[in-house]
Design an enzyme around this catalytic site. Structure first.
Site, PDB file in Angstrom:
ATOM      1  N   GLY A   1     -23.255  58.454  86.897  1.00 55.91           N
ATOM      2  CA  GLY A   1     -21.902  58.204  86.451  1.00 55.91           C
ATOM      3  C   GLY A   1     -21.813  56.976  85.567  1.00 55.91           C
TER       4      GLY A   1
ATOM      5  N   THR B   1     -23.521  53.820  86.962  1.00 56.30           N
ATOM      6  CA  THR B   1     -24.976  53.750  86.807  1.00 56.30           C
ATOM      7  C   THR B   1     -25.337  53.358  85.385  1.00 56.30           C
ATOM      8  OG1 THR B   1     -25.314  55.456  88.502  1.00 56.30           O
ATOM      9  CG2 THR B   1     -27.132  55.063  86.977  1.00 56.30           C
TER      10      THR B   1
ATOM     11  N   GLU C   1     -15.165  49.254  86.912  1.00 54.81           N
ATOM     12  CA  GLU C   1     -15.517  48.528  88.133  1.00 54.81           C
ATOM     13  C   GLU C   1     -14.955  47.106  88.061  1.00 54.81           C
ATOM     14  OE1 GLU C   1     -16.958  50.039  90.598  1.00 54.81           O
ATOM     15  OE2 GLU C   1     -17.492  51.892  89.531  1.00 54.81           O
TER      16      GLU C   1
END
Length: 326
Positions: A68, A71, A277
């Site tokens: 994804g 990564t 993130e």
């Protein structure tokens, strides 16, 4: 000496599709002329990042980031600080796969994504740096940007993009503006905004019209500041995005190109989102590293000419004039 490739893959991504297809994936890179090996990431923090760094320092010619967007971001962070950087290839197996969308890499079939390397098409692409971290798709701040990393990973895996829509519906009533201080090329914004974004591609959260004039190698971010926090107005802006990128001329938006940004909160805490993130808290400085890493891409499918800001603006003026006549 034969070239070497290292496939760094998340064995749990895409319902284990990568793991199930790994023999065929390795065969594709062998056919492309690479002596190929694979590394499965582990639960250890920054597993993909450390392996990408190790492979690069060991002289691998190609590193393949398979998984994804998280990564892929880790692999970038392992390679970007190095003086000598290998080429990168992408095999998407996540929820939205924004970066793969931008490079027109197949997102539903890992083996088909690997076969992009057989076309021998690559180009040097910009990446972003935020403090001591790197990103390849977006950076942002404000409550709206918390959506992507506020969705539990289990929900992403089970429900895919629907998980973001469900979480977004829950989040909208809690949106409030934050007092921001944003310095960028040729400008300075001080005031309330629900979020700012620095985009590097045209795809954010699966929407491909947020940056209709995206360029991947010009040394600039596309900066978007959303000044409104009114739920109805945000929905209106999203409708403009979906209907052809007409949001960029809306007075509730600041839409600019910039090679850097200095973001400071004035009162409230402002969390920073890097590629979906949590990336720390402001204050933070963002820099565009022009053509920093060479990527394999499906260049036959990529538009040869992006829509310019002036073209979109001219189109809006034309539509407005026609509306007034009717």
């Amino acid at each position: 000496m034969r070239k070497r490739a290292r496939v760094i893959y998340n064995p749990t991504s895409g319902r284990e599709a990568l793991k199930q297809n790994m023999i065929d994936i390795l065969g594709v890179f062998e056919k492309a002329g690479f002596e190929t090996s694979a590394y499965a990431t582990t639960p250890k923090p920054f597993s993909a990042r450390e392996e990408a760094k190790r492979a690069s320092l060991d002289g691998f010619d190609l590193v393949v980031a398979a998984g994804g967007d998280g990564t892929i971001n880790e692999v970038i962070n392992g390679i970007a600080p190095l003086e000598k950087r290998p080429k990168l290839a992408i095999i998407p197996a996540g929820t939205t796969n924004d970066f793969a969308r931008a490079l027109h890499i197949p997102r539903e079939n890992p083996v088909a994504a690997a076969k992009v390397v057989l076309k021998h098409q690559s180009f040097k692409m910009d990446i972003g740096k935020a403090a001591n971290k790197y990103f390849i798709n977006i950076a942002g701040g404000g409550l709206l940007t918390e959506l992507t990393y506020d969705v539990p990973s289990e929900l992403k895996t089970i429900f895919g993009y629907l998980a973001y829509l469900v979480r977004g519906a829950e989040l909208l009533p809690r949106i409030k503006p934050i007092d921001m201080d944003l310095e960028y090329d040729g400008g300075h914004f001080q005031g309330k905004a629900s979020m700012f974004l620095l985009a590097m591609t045209n795809s954010i959260g699966g929407l491909e019209q947020i940056v209709p004039d995206a360029r991947l190698d010009d040394g600039n971010f596309t900066m978007i500041i959303v000044k409104t926090s009114n739920i109805v107005e945000i929905v209106q802006l999203l409708a403009k995005v979906i209907s052809g990128g007409r949001h960029i001329n809306d007075p509730r938006i600041i839409y600019k190109k910039t090679s850097k940004l200095i973001a400071n909160p004035i009162k409230d805490k402002m969390q920073i989102n890097l590629d979906g993130e949590y990336g720390g808290d402001a204050p933070m400085t963002f820099k565009n590293l022009k053509q920093h890493i060479e990527f394999y891409a499906n260049m036959d499918e990529m538009p040869t000419k992006s829509i310019s800001y002036d073209e979109v603006k001219a189109e809006k003026q034309f539509v407005d004039k026609v509306d007034k006549l009717s």
